[in-house]
Design a protein around this motif. Structure first.
Motif, mmCIF file in Angstrom:
data_model
loop_
_atom_site.group_PDB
_atom_site.id
_atom_site.type_symbol
_atom_site.label_atom_id
_atom_site.label_comp_id
_atom_site.label_asym_id
_atom_site.label_seq_id
_atom_site.Cartn_x
_atom_site.Cartn_y
_atom_site.Cartn_z
ATOM 1 N N ARG A 25 16.588 53.282 60.229
ATOM 2 C CA ARG A 25 15.709 52.852 61.322
ATOM 3 C C ARG A 25 14.636 53.906 61.602
ATOM 4 N NH1 ARG A 25 20.729 50.648 65.002
ATOM 5 N NH2 ARG A 25 20.710 48.478 64.256
ATOM 6 N N ALA A 26 15.005 55.175 61.504
ATOM 7 C CA ALA A 26 14.033 56.242 61.745
ATOM 8 C C ALA A 26 12.935 56.259 60.682
ATOM 9 C CB ALA A 26 14.741 57.594 61.783
ATOM 10 N N LYS A 27 13.239 55.786 59.484
ATOM 11 C CA LYS A 27 12.236 55.727 58.421
ATOM 12 C C LYS A 27 11.264 54.567 58.604
ATOM 13 C CE LYS A 27 14.925 57.969 54.751
ATOM 14 N NZ LYS A 27 15.559 57.801 53.413
ATOM 15 N N GLY A 28 11.532 53.721 59.594
ATOM 16 C CA GLY A 28 10.622 52.622 59.876
ATOM 17 C C GLY A 28 10.967 51.315 59.195
ATOM 18 N N LEU A 29 12.162 51.229 58.609
ATOM 19 C CA LEU A 29 12.566 49.969 57.975
ATOM 20 C C LEU A 29 12.765 48.896 59.045
ATOM 21 C CD1 LEU A 29 15.168 51.207 55.328
ATOM 22 C CD2 LEU A 29 12.764 50.636 54.961
ATOM 23 N N SER A 30 12.447 47.672 58.681
ATOM 24 C CA SER A 30 12.618 46.570 59.629
ATOM 25 C C SER A 30 14.096 46.346 59.924
ATOM 26 C CB SER A 30 12.001 45.289 59.072
ATOM 27 O OG SER A 30 12.702 44.856 57.920
ATOM 28 N N GLU A 31 14.365 45.766 61.077
ATOM 29 C CA GLU A 31 15.752 45.535 61.480
ATOM 30 C C GLU A 31 16.456 44.595 60.507
ATOM 31 O OE1 GLU A 31 18.762 46.650 64.208
ATOM 32 O OE2 GLU A 31 16.743 47.383 63.766
ATOM 33 N N PHE A 32 15.723 43.642 59.953
ATOM 34 C CA PHE A 32 16.314 42.705 58.998
ATOM 35 C C PHE A 32 16.779 43.438 57.742
ATOM 36 C CE2 PHE A 32 16.021 39.842 55.370
ATOM 37 C CZ PHE A 32 16.764 38.757 55.808
ATOM 38 N N VAL A 33 15.940 44.348 57.242
ATOM 39 C CA VAL A 33 16.304 45.100 56.037
ATOM 40 C C VAL A 33 17.483 46.020 56.321
ATOM 41 C CG1 VAL A 33 15.494 46.820 54.374
ATOM 42 C CG2 VAL A 33 13.979 44.958 55.085
ATOM 43 N N VAL A 34 17.487 46.644 57.471
ATOM 44 C CA VAL A 34 18.583 47.556 57.820
ATOM 45 C C VAL A 34 19.916 46.814 57.857
ATOM 46 C CG1 VAL A 34 19.528 49.018 59.633
ATOM 47 C CG2 VAL A 34 17.104 49.163 59.069
ATOM 48 N N VAL A 35 19.916 45.666 58.537
ATOM 49 C CA VAL A 35 21.171 44.934 58.737
ATOM 50 C C VAL A 35 21.574 44.168 57.482
ATOM 51 C CG1 VAL A 35 22.308 43.133 60.080
ATOM 52 C CG2 VAL A 35 20.796 44.768 61.213
ATOM 53 N N MET A 36 20.651 43.419 56.913
ATOM 54 C CA MET A 36 20.995 42.496 55.831
ATOM 55 C C MET A 36 21.043 43.152 54.458
ATOM 56 S SD MET A 36 21.563 39.875 57.552
ATOM 57 C CE MET A 36 21.859 38.741 56.194
ATOM 58 N N VAL A 37 20.522 44.350 54.318
ATOM 59 C CA VAL A 37 20.568 45.038 53.016
ATOM 60 C C VAL A 37 21.547 46.209 53.065
ATOM 61 C CG1 VAL A 37 19.250 46.305 51.271
ATOM 62 C CG2 VAL A 37 18.215 44.323 52.429
ATOM 63 N N HIS A 38 21.281 47.170 53.940
ATOM 64 C CA HIS A 38 22.095 48.384 53.948
ATOM 65 C C HIS A 38 23.470 48.154 54.591
ATOM 66 C CE1 HIS A 38 18.797 50.922 52.514
ATOM 67 N NE2 HIS A 38 18.000 50.219 53.321
ATOM 68 N N VAL A 39 23.471 47.625 55.805
ATOM 69 C CA VAL A 39 24.739 47.454 56.517
ATOM 70 C C VAL A 39 25.599 46.382 55.862
ATOM 71 C CG1 VAL A 39 25.795 46.896 58.741
ATOM 72 C CG2 VAL A 39 23.669 48.210 58.668
ATOM 73 N N LEU A 40 24.987 45.269 55.491
ATOM 74 C CA LEU A 40 25.764 44.157 54.931
ATOM 75 C C LEU A 40 26.448 44.549 53.627
ATOM 76 C CD1 LEU A 40 26.660 41.221 54.968
ATOM 77 C CD2 LEU A 40 24.506 40.617 53.852
ATOM 78 N N ARG A 41 25.751 45.248 52.759
ATOM 79 C CA ARG A 41 26.345 45.609 51.467
ATOM 80 C C ARG A 41 27.574 46.486 51.654
ATOM 81 N NH1 ARG A 41 23.228 47.859 46.076
ATOM 82 N NH2 ARG A 41 25.100 48.103 44.791
ATOM 83 N N ASN A 42 27.486 47.475 52.530
ATOM 84 C CA ASN A 42 28.643 48.341 52.767
ATOM 85 C C ASN A 42 29.746 47.608 53.516
ATOM 86 O OD1 ASN A 42 27.727 50.842 51.578
ATOM 87 N ND2 ASN A 42 26.266 50.975 53.257
ATOM 88 N N SER A 43 29.366 46.664 54.380
ATOM 89 C CA SER A 43 30.376 45.936 55.146
ATOM 90 C C SER A 43 31.142 44.940 54.296
ATOM 91 C CB SER A 43 29.701 45.204 56.319
ATOM 92 O OG SER A 43 29.038 46.107 57.172
ATOM 93 N N MET A 44 30.558 44.498 53.197
ATOM 94 C CA MET A 44 31.209 43.502 52.360
ATOM 95 C C MET A 44 32.361 44.077 51.543
ATOM 96 S SD MET A 44 30.136 40.422 52.716
ATOM 97 C CE MET A 44 30.826 39.733 51.215
ATOM 98 N N ILE A 45 32.445 45.395 51.436
ATOM 99 C CA ILE A 45 33.475 45.992 50.579
ATOM 100 C C ILE A 45 34.886 45.632 51.044
ATOM 101 C CG2 ILE A 45 34.435 48.172 49.742
ATOM 102 C CD1 ILE A 45 31.583 49.291 49.789
ATOM 103 N N PRO A 46 35.269 45.862 52.319
ATOM 104 C CA PRO A 46 36.620 45.431 52.727
ATOM 105 C C PRO A 46 36.763 43.918 52.818
ATOM 106 C CG PRO A 46 35.421 46.291 54.610
ATOM 107 C CD PRO A 46 34.578 46.577 53.414
ATOM 108 N N VAL A 47 35.658 43.213 53.095
ATOM 109 C CA VAL A 47 35.736 41.754 53.208
ATOM 110 C C VAL A 47 36.013 41.118 51.853
ATOM 111 C CG1 VAL A 47 34.461 39.680 53.929
ATOM 112 C CG2 VAL A 47 34.212 41.803 55.201
#
Length: 335
Positions: free
Chosen positions: A238-260
């Motif tokens: 977020r500090a780098k200026g990435l959009s909220e969609f990219v932060v959540v749907m690319v970075h967070v989602l990929r790491n969150s899918m591992i246990p799922v």
């Protein structure tokens, strides 16, 4: 990753052999006699001949060996012959169902498409609904949407299929008349009208199974997303200026899918088990109903084969989950 996959495949062989031995011995030692349903008017010498014809006069280890050879060697050849017109399995002895006097795997292969139609569709629908719900619930934590999702998930966890199935039949089939209450397994899809009928009769059983899948996966997805949303790499993105969609749907989602991924992969064999009740309620002529029928008829070859198929599915999807870990997270290295 290749070394890990080969190592897991090699390890799966003794695992499956041990499971097969446990299943075989437990069912063989269970009380019950396949000759108990034979009429009392049948002479004892005829019953003995029938017992020998079913292979019950052979030693335990011989019957186990024949069953293993049948499952891992003969039946794959039968499938190859069926699809490619070869004759590899011609004239070879096969394990026969005590109930129908037909080869066990022939009956299983006939029932599997019906189960895949219902169970596969329900699982895909459940995943497609659960993941967006889990993502949005985590992003909007404690919102009305999150609370409603938690409430629906608790219902999905708490109410078993043998209750939701008849309840949906009473509401949507009996009172409203929107959908049929019995699944017609003889229906053939060959045009648009037949496809609409197939779609209508699948809705109720798919709803029952998808409710449980959605409840389970959405909760795991929400918990995993919440855990990752508070990580340092999210604040950095977020500090780098990435959009909220990219932060959540690319970075967070990929790491969150591992246990799922574990829940999704291991849930596939589990939903086949849950489909046993659903198939009985909606009269789906699949492998779940076949297992119940075989249990009541004391058809040990059929029960052994179906139970072992579930075990194979569990081992297979464990391997798939482990491989997907490395695909989703480059930090994971098995080599």
């Amino acid at each position: 990753m290749l070394t890990f996959t080969i190592r897991r495949l090699v390890l799966a062989v003794p695992t499956l052999l041990f499971i097969s031995l446990a299943i075989f011995l437990l069912l063989e030692l269970a009380p019950g006699d396949p000759m108990a349903q034979v009429p009392l008017t049948v002479p004892p010498e005829v019953k003995e001949k029938m017992r020998l014809a079913l292979g019950l006069g052979e030693p335990l280890h011989v019957r186990y060996w024949k069953w293993i050879v049948q499952f891992f060697w003969i039946e794959p050849q039968v499938l190859i012959d069926h699809y490619f017109g070869t004759t590899f399995a011609e004239g070879k002895l096969r394990v026969i169902s005590w109930q129908t006097r037909s080869p066990v795997m022939d009956i299983v292969v006939q029932r599997i498409p019906q189960t895949i139609w219902v169970v596969g569709t329900a699982y895909i629908v459940g995943i497609l609904i659960a993941i967006p719900i889990g993502i949005y619930s985590a992003y909007k934590q404690y919102s009305m949407f999150d609370q409603a999702g938690t409430f629906v998930s608790m219902i999905g966890f708490s109410i078993p299929p043998f209750f939701t199935g008849p309840l949906l039949i009473v509401i949507f089939a009996v009172h409203l008349g929107w959908f049929p209450s019995v699944y017609d397994t003889t229906h053939v899809v060959n045009d648009w009208e037949s496809f609409k009928l197939q779609f209508r009769q699948m809705i109720l059983p798919v709803m029952v199974l998808a409710l449980q899948t959605t409840a389970q996966i959405s909760r795991y997805m929400r918990a995993s997303m919440l855990d990752n949303l508070n990580q340092d790499y999210v604040r950095t993105a977020r500090a780098k200026g990435l959009s909220e969609f990219v932060v959540v749907m690319v970075h967070v989602l990929r790491n969150s899918m591992i246990p799922v991924i574990t829940v999704i992969a291991l849930g596939m064999p589990a939903i086949f088990g849950g489909a046993i009740i659903t198939e009985v309620v909606f009269k789906v002529n699949g492998i779940g109903q076949l297992l119940i029928t075989a249990l009541f008829a004391n058809d040990l070859p059929m029960v052994q084969t179906l139970t072992f198929i579930f075990a194979v599915l569990i081992v297979l999807f464990n391997l798939i989950a482990d491989i997907l870990y490395g695909v989703l997270d480059p930090r994971i290295r098995y080599d």
